[in-house]
Design a protein around this motif. Sequence first.
Motif, PDB file in Angstrom:
ATOM      1  N   TYR A  10       5.372  54.079 -16.207  1.00 22.61           N
ATOM      2  CA  TYR A  10       4.692  53.425 -15.227  1.00 22.61           C
ATOM      3  C   TYR A  10       5.442  52.231 -14.631  1.00 22.61           C
ATOM      4  N   VAL A  56      -3.138  48.368 -14.509  1.00 18.45           N
ATOM      5  CA  VAL A  56      -2.727  49.781 -15.271  1.00 18.45           C
ATOM      6  C   VAL A  56      -2.766  49.481 -16.868  1.00 18.45           C
ATOM      7  N   LEU A  59      -6.325  49.025 -17.970  1.00 18.54           N
ATOM      8  CA  LEU A  59      -6.935  50.309 -18.104  1.00 18.54           C
ATOM      9  C   LEU A  59      -6.565  51.238 -19.071  1.00 18.54           C
ATOM     10  N   TYR A  60      -5.484  51.244 -19.325  1.00 20.85           N
ATOM     11  CA  TYR A  60      -4.979  52.133 -20.691  1.00 20.85           C
ATOM     12  C   TYR A  60      -5.338  51.546 -21.613  1.00 20.85           C
ATOM     13  N   ARG A  63      -8.856  52.692 -22.196  1.00 19.18           N
ATOM     14  CA  ARG A  63      -9.270  53.937 -21.791  1.00 19.18           C
ATOM     15  C   ARG A  63     -10.325  54.566 -22.438  1.00 19.18           C
ATOM     16  N   PHE A  74     -11.004  49.514 -11.773  1.00 16.99           N
ATOM     17  CA  PHE A  74      -9.724  49.723 -10.778  1.00 16.99           C
ATOM     18  C   PHE A  74     -10.164  48.991  -9.678  1.00 16.99           C
ATOM     19  N   GLU A 118      -0.298  52.793  -8.591  1.00 11.63           N
ATOM     20  CA  GLU A 118      -1.607  52.520  -9.569  1.00 11.63           C
ATOM     21  C   GLU A 118      -2.509  53.716  -9.668  1.00 11.63           C
ATOM     22  N   THR A 119      -2.827  54.075  -8.291  1.00 11.38           N
ATOM     23  CA  THR A 119      -3.689  55.404  -8.244  1.00 11.38           C
ATOM     24  C   THR A 119      -3.121  56.379  -8.932  1.00 11.38           C
ATOM     25  N   PHE A 121      -1.193  56.906 -11.442  1.00  8.80           N
ATOM     26  CA  PHE A 121      -1.064  56.760 -12.772  1.00  8.80           C
ATOM     27  C   PHE A 121      -2.267  56.645 -13.343  1.00  8.80           C
ATOM     28  N   THR A 122      -3.236  56.087 -12.744  1.00  9.56           N
ATOM     29  CA  THR A 122      -4.508  55.778 -13.307  1.00  9.56           C
ATOM     30  C   THR A 122      -5.381  57.257 -13.265  1.00  9.56           C
TER      31      THR A 122
END
Length: 135
Positions: A10, A56, A59-60, A63, A74, A118-119, A121-122
């Motif tokens: 990423y 990201v 978020l990761y 998760r 997000f 971002e979108t 990879f999310t």
Amino acid sequence: MKNLHYLLRYLITLLVMLGASFGLHSWIRGQSGLDPTGDLLVVSYLFNFFMAFAIVAGLYAVRFRMKQQIGFLFIAGSLLKFLVFFLFFYPSFTSDGNISRAEFSSFFVPYFLALATETYFTASMLKNLERENPD
């Protein structure tokens, strides 16, 4: 190792995407007779790069614990970027009474490129979430 691989992929994708865009963006500005790095161009690209990576990566990191809230988190990250825009960039851009195309593009070109990355990879992370932790 998988965690590092995902975040490194990423980071490299974001760096290449925004780096190439910055080069092209500043070249176009220069060819148009504008200051190639004017209108907070460098700050906009750096801000969007660091915020996109932080969102990201955050978020990761959560998760598994907060998989039902990833979408809300997000969106909160995007709202945070808009808040910073209106608090710090907007006053500078409107100091003369209007926002020029060059000023608008200085923030929103890197914003939308970072958002698209971002979108992607999310969404990829969410798609693979069940395979990683199928509870």
